[in-house]
Design a protein around this motif. Structure first.
Motif, short mmCIF file in Angstrom:
data_model
loop_
_atom_site.label_atom_id
_atom_site.label_comp_id
_atom_site.label_asym_id
_atom_site.label_seq_id
_atom_site.Cartn_x
_atom_site.Cartn_y
_atom_site.Cartn_z
N LEU A 160 13.28 -8.06 -27.48
CA LEU A 160 14.10 -8.83 -28.33
C LEU A 160 15.53 -9.17 -27.81
N PHE A 161 15.47 -10.42 -28.08
CA PHE A 161 17.02 -11.34 -28.26
C PHE A 161 17.79 -11.37 -28.63
N TYR A 162 18.83 -11.17 -28.98
CA TYR A 162 19.86 -11.76 -30.15
C TYR A 162 20.88 -11.85 -29.93
N VAL A 163 21.16 -13.20 -30.31
CA VAL A 163 21.98 -14.57 -29.63
C VAL A 163 24.03 -14.28 -30.55
N LEU A 164 24.35 -13.46 -29.36
CA LEU A 164 26.15 -13.68 -29.72
C LEU A 164 26.70 -14.84 -29.44
N GLU A 165 26.65 -15.28 -28.26
CA GLU A 165 27.15 -17.07 -28.49
C GLU A 165 26.95 -17.38 -27.58
N GLY A 166 27.28 -18.58 -28.04
CA GLY A 166 26.73 -19.97 -27.33
C GLY A 166 25.58 -20.42 -28.22
N GLU A 167 24.80 -20.54 -27.25
CA GLU A 167 22.67 -21.01 -27.30
C GLU A 167 22.39 -21.35 -26.43
N LEU A 168 20.91 -20.77 -26.84
CA LEU A 168 19.80 -20.78 -25.65
C LEU A 168 18.93 -21.93 -25.95
N GLU A 169 18.34 -21.89 -25.39
CA GLU A 169 16.95 -22.77 -25.50
C GLU A 169 15.63 -21.96 -25.25
N VAL A 170 14.91 -21.84 -26.36
CA VAL A 170 14.17 -20.06 -26.56
C VAL A 170 12.60 -20.59 -26.73
N LEU A 171 11.35 -19.82 -26.33
CA LEU A 171 10.28 -20.37 -26.05
C LEU A 171 9.48 -18.72 -26.53
N ALA A 172 8.91 -19.30 -27.43
CA ALA A 172 8.49 -17.59 -27.35
C ALA A 172 6.68 -17.37 -27.93
#
Length: 199
Positions: free
Chosen positions: A70-82
Motif C-alpha cells: 500500500l502506498f499513500y502519497v503525502l507530499e509532492g507527486e509521483l507517476e504510478v502504475l498498478a
C-alpha cells in the motif's frame, strides 16, 4: 549511507507503538531516504515506512508473488502504475496500457495505491522536487531487509549495478520488469542540489 533513531524493541502485548514525527530508523543515500516506522518486531501484519523519493528516481516496474503493498502519497507527486499491461516493454513502463485502457496516473497528496500479489507496479518522481509517501509491505520483515540491502548498493550514487539489483530482488520475491533508475533530476541539477523534505 546514514542510519539512526532505532525503533524500540518488541513491546509487551498490552502496549502499543507510538512513533513521533521524525522518529524511526532512517536510512539515507543520494538515491532515496527510508524511515522505518513499524517493523516485524512490532507487527505481524505489515512493515511500514516513510519514503522520500528524490527527483529522477524510478523504482522500475516489478511484481511480487506473495507480498501485498500500500502506498499513500503525502507530499509532492509521483507517476504510478498498478496493473498488468497489454504489452510489457522491457525498457520503460510509463507508456503501458491495461487491457481495460488504464494508463499510468499522476499521484498527488492523498492518493492511495493498493497492490495485490502478482500485480505489476511502479512509481517514479518525474518532477523537479522531492516527493514523500507512506508505504506498507505485508508480510514483514522482507521489505525491511530489502531496503537495507538496496540502499547499501545505492549508497555511493551513480548508476545502480544491474546485476546486484537483480540478485537482491530475486532474494526478496521481486520480479523486476523494467530497470530501476536514479540520476540527475529533470533540468540536470546534480544530486547534491536536490533537497529532501520531511522525515
Amino acid at each position: 549511507m546514514t542510519a539512526h533513531l532505532a525503533l524500540p524493541a518488541a513491546l509487551p502485548a498490552e502496549e502499543g507503538l507510538l512513533v513521533p514525527p521524525g522518529q524511526g530508523r532512517i536510512l539515507t543515500t543520494d538515491a532515496q531516504q527510508v524511515t522505518f516506522k513499524v517493523t516485524g518486531e512490532h507487527s505481524s501484519f505489515a512493515s511500514s515506512f516513510e519514503v522520500v523519493v528524490p527527483p529522477g528516481f524510478d523504482v522500475g516496474a516489478h511484481r511480487h508473488t506473495h507480498s501485498e503493498e500500500l502506498f499513500y502519497v503525502l507530499e509532492g507527486e509521483l507517476e504510478v502504475l498498478a496493473f498488468e499491461p497489454r504489452v510489457r516493454t522491457a525498457d520503460d513502463w510509463r507508456h503501458w496500457v491495461s487491457p481495460s485502457g488504464r494508463t499510468t496516473v499522476r499521484a498527488e497528496p492523498g492518493t492511495v495505491i493498493v497492490v495485490p500479489p502478482g500485480c505489476p507496479h511502479a512509481f517514479a518522481n518525474r518532477s523537479d522536487r522531492p516527493a514523500r509517501m507512506f508505504f506498507q509491505a505485508s508480510p514483514p520483515p522482507d521489505h525491511e531487509r530489502y531496503f537495507e540491502e538496496l540502499l547499501e548498493i545505492l549508497r555511493d550514487g551513480g548508476p545502480p549495478d544491474p546485476a546486484a539489483i537483480a540478485a537482491l530482488r530475486a532474494r526478496y520475491d521481486i520480479e523486476q520488469l523494467t530497470p530501476l533508475r536514479h540520476g540527475a533530476p529533470p533540468g540536470g541539477r546534480p544530486w547534491a542540489e536536490a533537497k529532501t523534505v520531511g522525515g
